[in-house]
Scaffold this motif. Structure first.
Motif, PDB file in Angstrom:
ATOM      1  N   GLY A 288       0.823  -1.211   0.000  1.00 31.30           N
ATOM      2  CA  GLY A 288       0.000   0.000   0.000  1.00 31.30           C
ATOM      3  C   GLY A 288       0.855   1.258   0.000  1.00 31.30           C
ATOM      4  N   LEU A 289       1.893   1.274   0.823  1.00 27.74           N
ATOM      5  CA  LEU A 289       2.785   2.445   0.879  1.00 27.74           C
ATOM      6  C   LEU A 289       3.446   2.669  -0.482  1.00 27.74           C
ATOM      7  N   ASP A 290       3.808   1.573  -1.118  1.00 29.18           N
ATOM      8  CA  ASP A 290       4.462   1.693  -2.416  1.00 29.18           C
ATOM      9  C   ASP A 290       3.504   2.232  -3.478  1.00 29.18           C
ATOM     10  N   ALA A 291       2.221   1.906  -3.323  1.00 25.88           N
ATOM     11  CA  ALA A 291       1.214   2.394  -4.281  1.00 25.88           C
ATOM     12  C   ALA A 291       0.779   3.824  -3.982  1.00 25.88           C
ATOM     13  N   ALA A 292       1.116   4.300  -2.779  1.00 27.14           N
ATOM     14  CA  ALA A 292       0.645   5.622  -2.335  1.00 27.14           C
ATOM     15  C   ALA A 292       1.588   6.703  -2.862  1.00 27.14           C
ATOM     16  N   ARG A 293       1.560   6.889  -4.164  1.00 30.23           N
ATOM     17  CA  ARG A 293       2.456   7.833  -4.832  1.00 30.23           C
ATOM     18  C   ARG A 293       1.645   8.937  -5.487  1.00 30.23           C
ATOM     19  N   ALA A 294       2.228  10.106  -5.503  1.00 29.94           N
ATOM     20  CA  ALA A 294       1.580  11.233  -6.186  1.00 29.94           C
ATOM     21  C   ALA A 294       1.228  10.807  -7.605  1.00 29.94           C
ATOM     22  N   ASP A 343     -13.009   4.715  -4.132  1.00 25.67           N
ATOM     23  CA  ASP A 343     -12.575   6.119  -4.041  1.00 25.67           C
ATOM     24  C   ASP A 343     -11.435   6.367  -5.030  1.00 25.67           C
ATOM     25  N   THR A 344     -11.614   7.388  -5.864  1.00 33.24           N
ATOM     26  CA  THR A 344     -10.630   7.607  -6.925  1.00 33.24           C
ATOM     27  C   THR A 344      -9.916   8.952  -6.788  1.00 33.24           C
ATOM     28  N   THR A 345      -9.828   9.458  -5.560  1.00 36.10           N
ATOM     29  CA  THR A 345      -9.112  10.713  -5.340  1.00 36.10           C
ATOM     30  C   THR A 345      -7.652  10.576  -5.800  1.00 36.10           C
ATOM     31  N   VAL A 346      -7.203  11.528  -6.595  1.00 43.82           N
ATOM     32  CA  VAL A 346      -5.820  11.487  -7.076  1.00 43.82           C
ATOM     33  C   VAL A 346      -4.887  12.013  -5.981  1.00 43.82           C
ATOM     34  N   LEU A 347      -3.851  11.264  -5.702  1.00 43.54           N
ATOM     35  CA  LEU A 347      -2.927  11.611  -4.627  1.00 43.54           C
ATOM     36  C   LEU A 347      -2.009  12.748  -5.038  1.00 43.54           C
ATOM     37  N   GLY A 350       1.778  16.198   0.002  1.00 41.35           N
ATOM     38  CA  GLY A 350       1.235  16.967   1.122  1.00 41.35           C
ATOM     39  C   GLY A 350      -0.058  16.384   1.678  1.00 41.35           C
ATOM     40  N   MET A 351      -0.647  15.423   0.995  1.00 39.24           N
ATOM     41  CA  MET A 351      -1.818  14.753   1.563  1.00 39.24           C
ATOM     42  C   MET A 351      -1.360  13.786   2.662  1.00 39.24           C
ATOM     43  N   VAL A 352      -2.182  13.679   3.697  1.00 43.85           N
ATOM     44  CA  VAL A 352      -1.855  12.802   4.826  1.00 43.85           C
ATOM     45  C   VAL A 352      -3.065  11.893   5.090  1.00 43.85           C
ATOM     46  N   PHE A 353      -2.809  10.602   5.138  1.00 42.13           N
ATOM     47  CA  PHE A 353      -3.875   9.625   5.389  1.00 42.13           C
ATOM     48  C   PHE A 353      -3.508   8.719   6.560  1.00 42.13           C
ATOM     49  N   HIS A 354      -4.532   8.314   7.299  1.00 36.27           N
ATOM     50  CA  HIS A 354      -4.343   7.193   8.206  1.00 36.27           C
ATOM     51  C   HIS A 354      -4.721   5.940   7.423  1.00 36.27           C
ATOM     52  N   PRO A 376       6.555  14.181  -3.036  1.00 30.91           N
ATOM     53  CA  PRO A 376       6.614  14.552  -4.465  1.00 30.91           C
ATOM     54  C   PRO A 376       7.037  13.386  -5.360  1.00 30.91           C
ATOM     55  N   GLU A 377       7.937  12.560  -4.835  1.00 27.76           N
ATOM     56  CA  GLU A 377       8.392  11.421  -5.649  1.00 27.76           C
ATOM     57  C   GLU A 377       8.520  10.185  -4.786  1.00 27.76           C
TER      58      GLU A 377
END
Lengths: 394, 394
Positions: A288-294, A343-347, A350-354, A376-377
């Motif tokens: 999940g962390l790896d997919a959590a990219r801008a 949910d299709t919000t584009v990352l 500066g976004m922070v999620f739990h 950013p990257e």
């Protein structure tokens, strides 16, 4: 002049108001009246435990916002908001919990006095602090105005955090690490749960060095064994038992900013099933962390986790995370983007999620989570640094 | 069969339901849907930090109540409610904070399935947990039903406490004494407020012997000096200073029952003004307790206090107390009878009020309060036993 103790510089509030006005303009609104205490604080700095009575912030397209609340809380407004005192206004105490009159009558008079009698005014239809009755009274009192649903209009502006906000979240994260460490250290067979929670709260409130602890928007959730199959039980005076998993759903809080963090402690020897779930959860979080990219979407995080679960043949449904940051009870989520397959919000940076892909199974529960920052990257950065594993103690 | 951990015996819940049904009959209601977490707990035992999503209790004129909430909280319902499992029902997680669908659509289906499509249904229009949107959606989904305002219908049934409830409140009172004593002991020049609050929370949660501490519905309010002119500020990391009064607005909590208690500490030598206010406040509280007799009215308590203030030529307006007992955030008041000159509720034995004639002046605040129990004969009984005075420390 204001004697403000507002936590941020004026420029930060100016930025927030400009963003909010752009969103208002896009919806054709002349004004918004926000009741969510987090939105009030975000726009004005207002901070007090007074949200149990009607209060809110009025923002029009020009000038300072107006904080409106109970007369006795005006003093709190003056102590915490950045605006001039004439923009902190109160209604009389006879309105409070009266069955004859309603504070929204006073608000209607204020809106009319400010020239908003025929305006398009956004209200937060879906908020704890804007009751069905409040809406009915305000609608009746403002027959020529158009009240529009502006639920989460301000919340969405909060999704990308400023550097100043990230500074607060990082301070909260140090406190989160401290409270989770306290929970893991103190958990042992025979310890009463309420005593453990007392130590957790103490650790959180004392904070880390100069960074004093504020109250988290959710109390510690610390269920054990069968109780941990339920998502939201609090605690009682039962001593901890051998052979049970206890999850700790906690957050440090620094000036209302949160960095939620969960870990699970097992007293004794966990079953093979639980070990397998642990392995799946940890591998899934890494995915999940790896997919959590801008540029990716919130659903990509959820799907990456679910892909790992499928490999382990573990079933799970439901949401597995949400935007977080500034908050007041009863929720430390921002109630905007969720980490879930729909949910299709584009990352964006500066976004922070739990990110909380908890596993609530038939006879136990396992929570290992991270508050993550979109960078950013590259992959998301977990803002806390506590080993991801099932903590096993004798 | 239920595996219930509900805090009271079945007979207590039967009594509560009978009282509620009598009130429903008087209003011609076929059913009530209650969202106030305190009302849910009072009727069913439900206890969990899940009120940040839509949930509630449906009570008709026959059979067990139905707890309805998020699917993942059904497990918590089974662990804490006394009803049979078929009367604990959940909606899917895709409804949670969705902008497309709303949990009230699921509730409407439940109401229809239970034969309430054309019923007169009471809803709590003025409650934190029944949003304007929830009401709009439920109204739209139930076009043939009549939704009536039943705000506080259940709350009013809670006004006179049973002996079992008074037992809980007395346990909470022991914890209240402990937290106030902790605050008074630990307050001194140089102590950071958040560290003091950490000790207060720790004392409250560890509880008194076997009576474990639950979380109070309001966090400690502990403002000093100028901040104490505001009613509802919380704390920060500032060290306590000489020459300032700090009020402590606190409550112990035992299984969601409260006994709020406030005292004020002055570090240094208080002014003559403050000493005079102290004398007036203490004399006024004694007069109020004496007026708080069965057969008198809530306004008699307020007027007795105001009579003493007039003698001292101190001005004060506003409410000075409220019914208290079982509660959840954001308020430990019951939102029914108030102690104020406009309120004419007749006092009956078993009623419990937080009598809080605080004095918020221009440059300081003074809070000395009592939780009082109306007795069959004679003046009210303060349930806590802490000296009534301004506590002065060097």
């Amino acid at each position: 002049m204001s004697t403000s103790n507002a936590p941020f510089e004026r420029g930060e509030y100016a930025r927030r108001i400009a963003k909010t006005r752009a969103a208002m303009a896009a919806q054709g609104l002349d004004a918004v009246f926000v009741t969510d205490p987090s939105n009030q604080a975000w726009l004005t700095g207002y901070d007090g435990w007074s949200f149990y009575v009607h209060q809110g912030v009025l923002l029009t397209m020009e000038g300072e916002p107006v904080w409106w609340g109970r007369h006795m809380d005006m003093m709190g407004g003056r102590r915490t908001c950045w605006m001039a005192h004439e923009n902190i206004v109160g209604y009389g105490d006879h309105y409070v919990q009266s069955t004859e009159i309603h504070p929204m009558q006073d608000l209607a008079a204020l809106l009319t006095a400010r020239g908003l009698e025929r305006a398009r005014i956004g209200v937060e239809m879906e908020n704890y602090y804007y009751s069905a009755k409040a809406h009915a009274v305000l609608s009746a009192e403002m027959p020529h105005a158009t009240l529009c649903d502006a639920t989460a209009l301000v919340n969405w502006q909060r999704l990308i955090k400023s550097d100043a906000e990230l500074g607060f979240i990082r301070k909260a994260a140090r406190i989160s690490e401290k409270v989770i460490e306290t929970a893991i250290d103190r958990a042992e067979v025979g310890v009463r749960k309420n005593d453990l929670v007392a130590d957790i709260m103490h650790a959180g409130l004392t904070g880390v060095e100069d960074d004093w602890g504020d109250y988290p928007a959710i109390v510690p959730l610390t269920p054990s064994g069968l109780d941990a199959t339920a998502a939201h039980l609090t605690w009682d005076g039962t001593p901890m038992r051998e052979g049970e998993a206890t999850f700790f759903e906690l957050s440090g809080c620094y000036r209302r900013y949160h960095a939620p963090l969960c870990r699970t402690v097992f007293l004794g020897t966990p079953s093979d099933d639980m070990r397998r779930a642990e392995a799946a959860q940890i591998e899934g979080i890494a995915a999940g962390l790896d997919a959590a990219r801008a540029g990716n979407r919130t659903c990509d995080i959820a799907n990456a986790f679910m892909g790992v679960l499928a490999k382990y043949r573990i079933e799970r449904t439901g949401r597995m995370g949400y935007a977080t940051g500034l908050s007041y009870p009863p929720d430390w989520g921002e109630r905007t983007a969720s980490i879930r397959s729909e949910d299709t919000t584009v990352l964006e940076p500066g976004m922070v999620f739990h990110f909380m892909p908890a596993l609530w199974m038939e006879s136990w529960g396992l929570e290992t989570t991270e508050t993550l920052l979109i960078t950013p990257e590259g992959p998301a950065e977990p803002v806390c640094n506590i080993e991801r594993k099932l903590f096993v103690k004798p």
